[in-house]
Design a protein around this motif. Sequence first.
Motif, PDB file in Angstrom:
ATOM      1  N   GLY A   1      14.273 -75.832  15.432  1.00 44.49           N
ATOM      2  CA  GLY A   1      15.412 -76.553  14.933  1.00 44.49           C
ATOM      3  C   GLY A   1      16.015 -75.905  13.611  1.00 44.49           C
ATOM      4  O   GLY A   1      15.844 -74.781  13.541  1.00 44.49           O
ATOM      5  N   GLU A   2      16.927 -76.789  12.970  1.00 45.07           N
ATOM      6  CA  GLU A   2      17.471 -75.977  11.852  1.00 45.07           C
ATOM      7  C   GLU A   2      17.155 -76.770  10.528  1.00 45.07           C
ATOM      8  O   GLU A   2      17.808 -76.261   9.636  1.00 45.07           O
ATOM      9  CB  GLU A   2      19.042 -76.219  12.177  1.00 45.07           C
ATOM     10  N   SER A   3      16.207 -77.518  10.301  1.00 43.30           N
ATOM     11  CA  SER A   3      16.058 -78.274   9.158  1.00 43.30           C
ATOM     12  C   SER A   3      15.140 -77.301   8.260  1.00 43.30           C
ATOM     13  O   SER A   3      15.191 -77.701   6.916  1.00 43.30           O
ATOM     14  CB  SER A   3      15.305 -79.564   9.211  1.00 43.30           C
ATOM     15  N   SER A   4      14.252 -76.431   9.012  1.00 42.93           N
ATOM     16  CA  SER A   4      13.487 -75.803   7.974  1.00 42.93           C
ATOM     17  C   SER A   4      13.897 -74.075   8.072  1.00 42.93           C
ATOM     18  O   SER A   4      14.646 -73.938   9.045  1.00 42.93           O
ATOM     19  CB  SER A   4      12.124 -75.954   8.318  1.00 42.93           C
TER      20      SER A   4
ATOM     21  N   ILE B   1       1.454 -76.747  12.811  1.00 43.05           N
ATOM     22  CA  ILE B   1       2.080 -76.148  11.738  1.00 43.05           C
ATOM     23  C   ILE B   1       3.571 -76.434  11.886  1.00 43.05           C
ATOM     24  O   ILE B   1       4.476 -76.770  11.073  1.00 43.05           O
ATOM     25  CB  ILE B   1       1.560 -74.705  11.390  1.00 43.05           C
ATOM     26  N   PHE B   2       3.932 -76.087  12.924  1.00 43.34           N
ATOM     27  CA  PHE B   2       5.449 -76.106  13.395  1.00 43.34           C
ATOM     28  C   PHE B   2       6.041 -77.395  13.151  1.00 43.34           C
ATOM     29  O   PHE B   2       7.063 -77.684  13.036  1.00 43.34           O
ATOM     30  CB  PHE B   2       5.868 -75.210  14.670  1.00 43.34           C
ATOM     31  N   ASP B   3       5.190 -78.441  13.744  1.00 45.20           N
ATOM     32  CA  ASP B   3       5.509 -79.863  13.826  1.00 45.20           C
ATOM     33  C   ASP B   3       5.683 -80.415  12.396  1.00 45.20           C
ATOM     34  O   ASP B   3       6.689 -80.966  12.027  1.00 45.20           O
ATOM     35  CB  ASP B   3       4.607 -80.706  14.610  1.00 45.20           C
ATOM     36  N   TYR B   4       4.807 -79.812  11.637  1.00 38.93           N
ATOM     37  CA  TYR B   4       4.882 -80.133   9.957  1.00 38.93           C
ATOM     38  C   TYR B   4       6.182 -79.620   9.503  1.00 38.93           C
ATOM     39  O   TYR B   4       7.100 -80.519   8.731  1.00 38.93           O
ATOM     40  CB  TYR B   4       3.805 -79.620   9.425  1.00 38.93           C
TER      41      TYR B   4
ATOM     42  N   CYS C   1       7.304 -72.577  19.966  1.00 39.84           N
ATOM     43  CA  CYS C   1       7.387 -73.318  18.655  1.00 39.84           C
ATOM     44  C   CYS C   1       8.880 -72.608  17.914  1.00 39.84           C
ATOM     45  O   CYS C   1       9.615 -73.173  17.549  1.00 39.84           O
ATOM     46  CB  CYS C   1       6.321 -73.014  17.782  1.00 39.84           C
ATOM     47  N   LEU C   2       8.738 -71.299  17.990  1.00 38.35           N
ATOM     48  CA  LEU C   2      10.209 -70.484  17.556  1.00 38.35           C
ATOM     49  C   LEU C   2      11.356 -71.113  18.245  1.00 38.35           C
ATOM     50  O   LEU C   2      12.362 -71.315  17.517  1.00 38.35           O
ATOM     51  CB  LEU C   2       9.926 -68.899  17.600  1.00 38.35           C
ATOM     52  N   ASP C   3      11.406 -71.319  19.625  1.00 35.90           N
ATOM     53  CA  ASP C   3      12.580 -71.658  20.399  1.00 35.90           C
ATOM     54  C   ASP C   3      12.853 -73.062  19.872  1.00 35.90           C
ATOM     55  O   ASP C   3      14.088 -73.594  20.064  1.00 35.90           O
ATOM     56  CB  ASP C   3      12.350 -71.602  21.784  1.00 35.90           C
TER      57      ASP C   3
END
Length: 274
Positions: A163-166, A116-119, A158-160
């Motif tokens: 990134g900043e795009s989402s 989900i986080f990769d998505y 995953c939280l770490d």
Amino acid sequence: MAKTGASTKLPRSKGTDMATFYEAKECARKVKYLVLQGQNRRIVDEFMTILERREEFEQHGVPIPNKIVMYGPPGTGKTLTAFYVAASLELPLIVVRLDSLIHSHLGETGSNIRKIFDYARAVPCVLFLDEFDAVARTRESGDEVKEMARAVNTLLQCLDEFGESSLFMAATNLETELDPAIWRRFDTRMTYDLPAASEREHYIRLLIGDFDCEASVEQESCRLLDGCSFADIEQIVLKAKRKAIIERQPLCGSHIRLSHEEYAPVPISIMSHS
Ligand SMILES: Nc1ncnc2c1ncn2[C@@H]1O[C@H](COP(=O)(O)OP(=O)(O)OP(=O)(O)O)[C@@H](O)[C@H]1O
Ligand SMILES: [Mg+2]
């Protein structure tokens, strides 16, 4: 209606999508009114300003906030806020389906979380995880299952790496059950509560709109619906409007009183102990 994203397919588990995809326009349609309480309005407005002026923050080396946790009783607008934020940012909203995420096979829950986080890294969106406490229960609690402890670790990673795009948004009714390590990962926290008198009055006015009503009905409803959530108030006012339409009469105090009796909202204190 919900549909699958066109560009990158939503990850699947147990044969179903692990999330529901809402276009920004669908999100906007779902948010007719949102009464944000206390500092939540300021937090959301500031959030929007920062995202609109992203470059200035980057120039100053100040990170952009993009992890929001919302907590408070049911029916106070947490999910609605996620729709509102997605609509305002013109981003799709990805609502994670917890039931399809949590898996009994070893390591599978963590692997689903990662998918989900990769998505969300590949497709700019607002990633919304409701009932967040189900995944993020404190690792210290006695009845903790090892699989969930592993899932929490994956979630932390995953939280770490988000990134900043989402944007990541999470909602819970049970803030005390969250792992402190998870709390720290959020840059923005929003507390929700049952509406105070002024908020009830404002919301009731919005709900009644230009519906024909007796002059005293707003104030009377406001008094009567003390202790109700926004969601309860909405249901009661709608019920009362139906009664008024059936009778071909203006909306009045007795319509609200009867609807309140029929709807019988469950007090929050009882709900939280069930
Ligand atoms: N602050 C609010 N302003 C306007 N409408 C609201 C608000 N809170 C709740 N509502 C109404 O109640 C409905 C349910 O609210 P919502 O799903 O956002 O509650 P929630 O806080 O996410 O509850 P839960 O903890 O049960 O998930 C909304 O779709 C909206 O119609
Ligand atoms: Mg919700």
